[in-house]
Design an enzyme around this catalytic site. Sequence first.
Site, PDB file in Angstrom:
ATOM      1  N   HIS A 169       0.819  -1.226   0.000  1.00 40.88           N
ATOM      2  CA  HIS A 169       0.000   0.000   0.000  1.00 40.88           C
ATOM      3  C   HIS A 169       0.848   1.270   0.000  1.00 40.88           C
ATOM      4  O   HIS A 169       0.320   2.366  -0.201  1.00 40.88           O
ATOM      5  CB  HIS A 169      -0.922   0.023   1.222  1.00 40.88           C
ATOM      6  CG  HIS A 169      -1.943  -1.081   1.223  1.00 40.88           C
ATOM      7  ND1 HIS A 169      -2.787  -1.299   0.162  1.00 40.88           N
ATOM      8  CD2 HIS A 169      -2.238  -2.033   2.154  1.00 40.88           C
ATOM      9  CE1 HIS A 169      -3.570  -2.340   0.438  1.00 40.88           C
ATOM     10  NE2 HIS A 169      -3.249  -2.806   1.635  1.00 40.88           N
ATOM     11  N   HIS A 205      -2.955 -46.935 -28.975  1.00 40.65           N
ATOM     12  CA  HIS A 205      -3.907 -47.246 -30.052  1.00 40.65           C
ATOM     13  C   HIS A 205      -4.445 -48.672 -29.972  1.00 40.65           C
ATOM     14  O   HIS A 205      -5.400 -49.007 -30.667  1.00 40.65           O
ATOM     15  CB  HIS A 205      -3.243 -47.070 -31.427  1.00 40.65           C
ATOM     16  CG  HIS A 205      -2.852 -45.663 -31.726  1.00 40.65           C
ATOM     17  ND1 HIS A 205      -3.744 -44.620 -31.686  1.00 40.65           N
ATOM     18  CD2 HIS A 205      -1.645 -45.120 -32.063  1.00 40.65           C
ATOM     19  CE1 HIS A 205      -3.111 -43.492 -31.994  1.00 40.65           C
ATOM     20  NE2 HIS A 205      -1.843 -43.763 -32.214  1.00 40.65           N
TER      21      HIS A 205
HETATM   22 ZN   LIG Z   1      -4.338  -7.105   2.685  1.00 39.32          ZN
HETATM   23 ZN   LIG Z   2       1.269 -40.649 -31.823  1.00 39.27          ZN
END
Ligand SMILES: [Zn+2]
Ligand SMILES: [Zn+2]
Length: 592
Positions: free
Chosen positions: A139, A562
């Site tokens: 801040h 696969h």
């Molecule tokens: Zn804070």
């Molecule tokens: Zn592949």
Amino acid sequence: MSTKANAITGYTYDDLMLKHECPWAKDHHESPRRLSSILDRCRELNLFDRCLFVKSTPVNDNDILLYHNESLLKKLSKAPVQNIEQLKQFCQEYEDVYMNEYTFDAAKLAVGGSLNLLDSIMTNQCRNGFALVRPPGHHASSNEINGFCLFNNVVITAKAAIEKYNAQRVLILDWDVHHGQGTQYAFYDTNKVLYISTHRYEHGAYWPQLAESDFDHIGEGDGRGFNVNIPLNKTGLKNADYMYIFFNIILPIAYEYDPDLVLVSAGYDLALGCPEGEMKVTPDTFAHLTHYLKGLANGKVMVLLEGGYCIDTLAESAAWTLRSLLGDPCSPLQACANPDLTVKKTVACCKNILKDYWQSLRIDLTEKSQVWIEEALHKRSLNELATNENRPTQYDLTPTLIIDRTEEQSKKIQQNIKRAIELAPHQKPLERGPTLLVYDELMRKFSVGNHCERPGRIVAVWKGLKSRGLDQRCTMIPSRHATKDEILLVHTNRFYDDLETTKTQTKKELQKREGVSRSVDYTNEVFDNALLAAGSCLNMVDAIMTDKGRNGFAIIRPPGHHAHSGMDYGFCYFNNVAICARYLQKNYNLQR
Ligand SMILES: [Zn+2]
Ligand SMILES: [Zn+2]
């Protein structure tokens, strides 16, 4: 204090930072207990034993002047700390600040410690770090202390990274529940720093009640698009809301920006139970946020403590952050479902207003965002915002935190906090187990002429790991053949038996097999090789599930994904990954 060479994570703090406290309100919530509770929790978990300790030394004036002006520095150095009435008057000039006789030195140590930690990170003494410092900083602006903050630790650290280490792009992520307006002012007109802040806003009703904390303030000049405010217009927001913001705004922009360094203004006042933030984020969420940031800037992530006023969740949240910096696993995140509508609206407004500056935000834009922008601006116009015109000449000195909870609400919050802390799956520190490797030269045996799925593939992977010394940092586990029962977890008996016949078939018989249409070839070695690939994966699964390693890489062929249950397909014979999944269900009862 233990120090550790070659540590991944550095940290800094100093006992003097525990002496800074409010002389006229001993119960002030920005209390030394905040820092000591974090230190206690991290010690309890033995986290510091695994870190590099970086000493905090007082910052020199020149470094303070990287951001703050000389008159402020002079004034603070001469604060009338010996006379409480004069001191009160001194502090009343500023909003929400207190000082005592240790404050100035503590603030200098907070900046100095942060800069020392930056040095350690930028010179590769550690990869990341946590500056456990107070007073906080985000801040504070060039000419004003504000909101418990003296010097702006994160701004000075970013400026030093640019000046001293020639950083071209610094990301500051400010997840404190308050807007770090002091940080925004510092870099509003530059693209060398990308400032991103999520903060409670409520259309301007929430402190610091500034118009410039809203989403439409995106920087100016070279800095246009490099100031990102993500205002939260509702309390009670949860893990899901923050993760939604993270995945839809913060990470896309951060990765597109590609910073040289990440600084985090880490306030924990958005954590469950904090009376300032009134949000419901569980402590383990901070491990996740930190984890994703580590993919940026070659892992150079420096976290700086800002706010956080629920002692229990503050300490737990900071500990989760440190664990994540150290590379410990994150917890399974609770309550990650649908985000709140107000959060969706804010994200849509931010994306709309920033899309010209960030390519990654130009997806999934909603037409409603224009309406939501107008709605948000209208709601803001109904609130009385803080401006220079309505600024009081003197601020009230009493702490502004009002805890407005019924006894029943308090009880429920306490229960939730307790649950969130107990939920932590690793109460004990989890040491980094090794990464496992499995590789067997026998998997080179299956070879079909000049086929692209060739033995050289895994040889290249293996050599690549070795030439980078990665094999030295891993633990090898043995290979093995899968059993028939294991293969049958996924594949049919008929397919298994048929593939097994390839072991003894003649060249002519192998060529006659109908494999071309499915992109598979056969030799006498393929069956054995495929069993070895699948079995080695299962050895890896066993090793990980019995904590012999935290993760692993199976360098195997032929590949698997696969392959169907009843036939081989596309270079794949047995489906290695599917067999692993079934094996995990069967032998380890894994549900997901
Ligand atoms: Zn804070
Ligand atoms: Zn592949």
